[in-house]
Design a protein around this motif. Sequence first.
Motif, PDB file in Angstrom:
ATOM      1  N   MET A   1      58.721  27.856  40.508  1.00 55.18           N
ATOM      2  CA  MET A   1      57.369  28.274  40.787  1.00 55.18           C
ATOM      3  C   MET A   1      57.395  29.617  41.493  1.00 55.18           C
ATOM      4  N   ALA A   2      56.484  30.503  41.086  1.00 56.15           N
ATOM      5  CA  ALA A   2      56.454  31.848  41.647  1.00 56.15           C
ATOM      6  C   ALA A   2      55.890  31.828  43.059  1.00 56.15           C
ATOM      7  N   VAL A   3      56.461  32.655  43.900  1.00 56.18           N
ATOM      8  CA  VAL A   3      55.974  32.815  45.264  1.00 56.18           C
ATOM      9  C   VAL A   3      54.762  33.736  45.207  1.00 56.18           C
ATOM     10  N   PRO A   4      53.629  33.343  45.845  1.00 55.44           N
ATOM     11  CA  PRO A   4      52.455  34.216  45.820  1.00 55.44           C
ATOM     12  C   PRO A   4      52.792  35.607  46.328  1.00 55.44           C
ATOM     13  N   GLY A   5      52.271  36.601  45.621  1.00 52.23           N
ATOM     14  CA  GLY A   5      52.515  37.988  46.025  1.00 52.23           C
ATOM     15  C   GLY A   5      53.724  38.626  45.357  1.00 52.23           C
ATOM     16  N   THR A   6      54.593  37.823  44.720  1.00 52.37           N
ATOM     17  CA  THR A   6      55.732  38.404  44.023  1.00 52.37           C
ATOM     18  C   THR A   6      55.366  38.589  42.562  1.00 52.37           C
ATOM     19  N   ARG A   7      55.855  39.628  42.008  1.00 53.07           N
ATOM     20  CA  ARG A   7      55.553  39.926  40.610  1.00 53.07           C
ATOM     21  C   ARG A   7      56.661  39.388  39.714  1.00 53.07           C
ATOM     22  N   GLN A   8      56.267  38.591  38.721  1.00 50.42           N
ATOM     23  CA  GLN A   8      57.222  38.045  37.764  1.00 50.42           C
ATOM     24  C   GLN A   8      57.469  39.079  36.672  1.00 50.42           C
ATOM     25  N   PRO A   9      58.709  39.198  36.220  1.00 55.28           N
ATOM     26  CA  PRO A   9      58.952  40.116  35.110  1.00 55.28           C
ATOM     27  C   PRO A   9      58.237  39.604  33.863  1.00 55.28           C
ATOM     28  N   PRO A  10      57.639  40.507  33.073  1.00 51.20           N
ATOM     29  CA  PRO A  10      56.924  40.051  31.875  1.00 51.20           C
ATOM     30  C   PRO A  10      57.888  39.444  30.860  1.00 51.20           C
ATOM     31  N   ASP A  11      57.372  38.474  30.112  1.00 51.33           N
ATOM     32  CA  ASP A  11      58.228  37.856  29.109  1.00 51.33           C
ATOM     33  C   ASP A  11      58.223  38.710  27.843  1.00 51.33           C
ATOM     34  N   LEU A  12      59.148  38.416  26.955  1.00 53.00           N
ATOM     35  CA  LEU A  12      59.342  39.208  25.741  1.00 53.00           C
ATOM     36  C   LEU A  12      58.090  39.241  24.867  1.00 53.00           C
ATOM     37  N   ILE A  13      57.447  38.100  24.686  1.00 56.52           N
ATOM     38  CA  ILE A  13      56.262  38.052  23.830  1.00 56.52           C
ATOM     39  C   ILE A  13      55.160  38.934  24.397  1.00 56.52           C
ATOM     40  N   HIS A  14      54.958  38.868  25.696  1.00 53.68           N
ATOM     41  CA  HIS A  14      53.932  39.696  26.322  1.00 53.68           C
ATOM     42  C   HIS A  14      54.263  41.180  26.160  1.00 53.68           C
ATOM     43  N   LEU A  15      55.501  41.543  26.395  1.00 58.79           N
ATOM     44  CA  LEU A  15      55.898  42.948  26.255  1.00 58.79           C
ATOM     45  C   LEU A  15      55.713  43.444  24.821  1.00 58.79           C
ATOM     46  N   LEU A  16      56.132  42.648  23.843  1.00 62.20           N
ATOM     47  CA  LEU A  16      55.980  43.050  22.445  1.00 62.20           C
ATOM     48  C   LEU A  16      54.508  43.192  22.066  1.00 62.20           C
ATOM     49  N   THR A  17      53.685  42.256  22.500  1.00 63.95           N
ATOM     50  CA  THR A  17      52.251  42.315  22.203  1.00 63.95           C
ATOM     51  C   THR A  17      51.619  43.540  22.855  1.00 63.95           C
ATOM     52  N   GLN A  18      51.942  43.764  24.101  1.00 62.50           N
ATOM     53  CA  GLN A  18      51.385  44.911  24.813  1.00 62.50           C
ATOM     54  C   GLN A  18      51.832  46.223  24.162  1.00 62.50           C
ATOM     55  N   ALA A  19      53.101  46.327  23.819  1.00 59.48           N
ATOM     56  CA  ALA A  19      53.604  47.542  23.171  1.00 59.48           C
ATOM     57  C   ALA A  19      52.920  47.762  21.822  1.00 59.48           C
ATOM     58  N   GLU A  20      52.750  46.689  21.038  1.00 60.57           N
ATOM     59  CA  GLU A  20      52.113  46.817  19.729  1.00 60.57           C
ATOM     60  C   GLU A  20      50.673  47.287  19.872  1.00 60.57           C
ATOM     61  N   ARG A  21      49.958  46.739  20.814  1.00 61.79           N
ATOM     62  CA  ARG A  21      48.549  47.130  21.000  1.00 61.79           C
ATOM     63  C   ARG A  21      48.419  48.557  21.495  1.00 61.79           C
ATOM     64  N   LEU A  22      49.237  48.936  22.458  1.00 64.92           N
ATOM     65  CA  LEU A  22      49.170  50.302  22.969  1.00 64.92           C
ATOM     66  C   LEU A  22      49.596  51.320  21.909  1.00 64.92           C
ATOM     67  N   LEU A  23      50.652  51.001  21.181  1.00 68.35           N
ATOM     68  CA  LEU A  23      51.104  51.880  20.110  1.00 68.35           C
ATOM     69  C   LEU A  23      50.061  51.968  19.003  1.00 68.35           C
ATOM     70  N   GLY A  24      49.444  50.837  18.673  1.00 74.02           N
ATOM     71  CA  GLY A  24      48.378  50.828  17.668  1.00 74.02           C
ATOM     72  C   GLY A  24      47.219  51.719  18.066  1.00 74.02           C
ATOM     73  N   ARG A  25      46.831  51.671  19.336  1.00 72.78           N
ATOM     74  CA  ARG A  25      45.739  52.541  19.819  1.00 72.78           C
ATOM     75  C   ARG A  25      46.114  54.015  19.704  1.00 72.78           C
ATOM     76  N   ARG A  26      47.336  54.329  20.087  1.00 71.80           N
ATOM     77  CA  ARG A  26      47.776  55.727  20.029  1.00 71.80           C
ATOM     78  C   ARG A  26      47.826  56.212  18.582  1.00 71.80           C
ATOM     79  N   LEU A  27      48.359  55.378  17.702  1.00 71.44           N
ATOM     80  CA  LEU A  27      48.443  55.729  16.292  1.00 71.44           C
ATOM     81  C   LEU A  27      47.045  55.834  15.682  1.00 71.44           C
ATOM     82  N   ALA A  28      46.156  54.902  16.031  1.00 77.96           N
ATOM     83  CA  ALA A  28      44.787  54.933  15.515  1.00 77.96           C
ATOM     84  C   ALA A  28      44.075  56.216  15.922  1.00 77.96           C
TER      85      ALA A  28
END
Length: 157
Positions: A1-28
């Motif tokens: 369980m995460a300690v409140p106030g600590t930031r968890q590293p993003p998981d692979l699926i989240h990173l891939l989704t975020q990268a795809e959306r940001l790249l899609g916006r830039r390309l669009a």
Amino acid sequence: MAVPGTRQPPDLIHLLTQAERLLGRRLAAILNAEGCSLDAWRVITLLADGTGHHMTEVAEHAFLPPGTLTKLMDQLADDGLVYRRVDDIDRRRIRAYLTPRGRGLHRQLSRQVEAGMSRLLTASGEQDLLKDLLTRLVDSLAHPPASRSEPAAERVG
């Protein structure tokens, strides 16, 4: 369980989704300046090889359902960018090709897209490394290893 106030590293699926959306916006943003959608760009880039592609292949490459692809292909044909022909071998199938105007648009947009994307990863080899890693990921997801069908090993007691 995460300690409140600590930031968890993003998981692979989240990173891939975020990268795809940001790249899609830039390309669009690059494509929209020339009146081209991201879906149309995906179709144009596939057809740029000049070999012609069946509609099923185009739909898979563009991540579009058949009905949506038909509407897009009709629009691209109306704009004089693509044409469709009956396949010489299988007369039931249709192949799509770029027109000379479509090839010109592809060349023009390719330069702009390449310039825009080259600024993303500037260290030597980063883009090649990322492409290699993503290709390996896609290949492994598209062709998972065969499930093991051998019986479990018997225990020696």
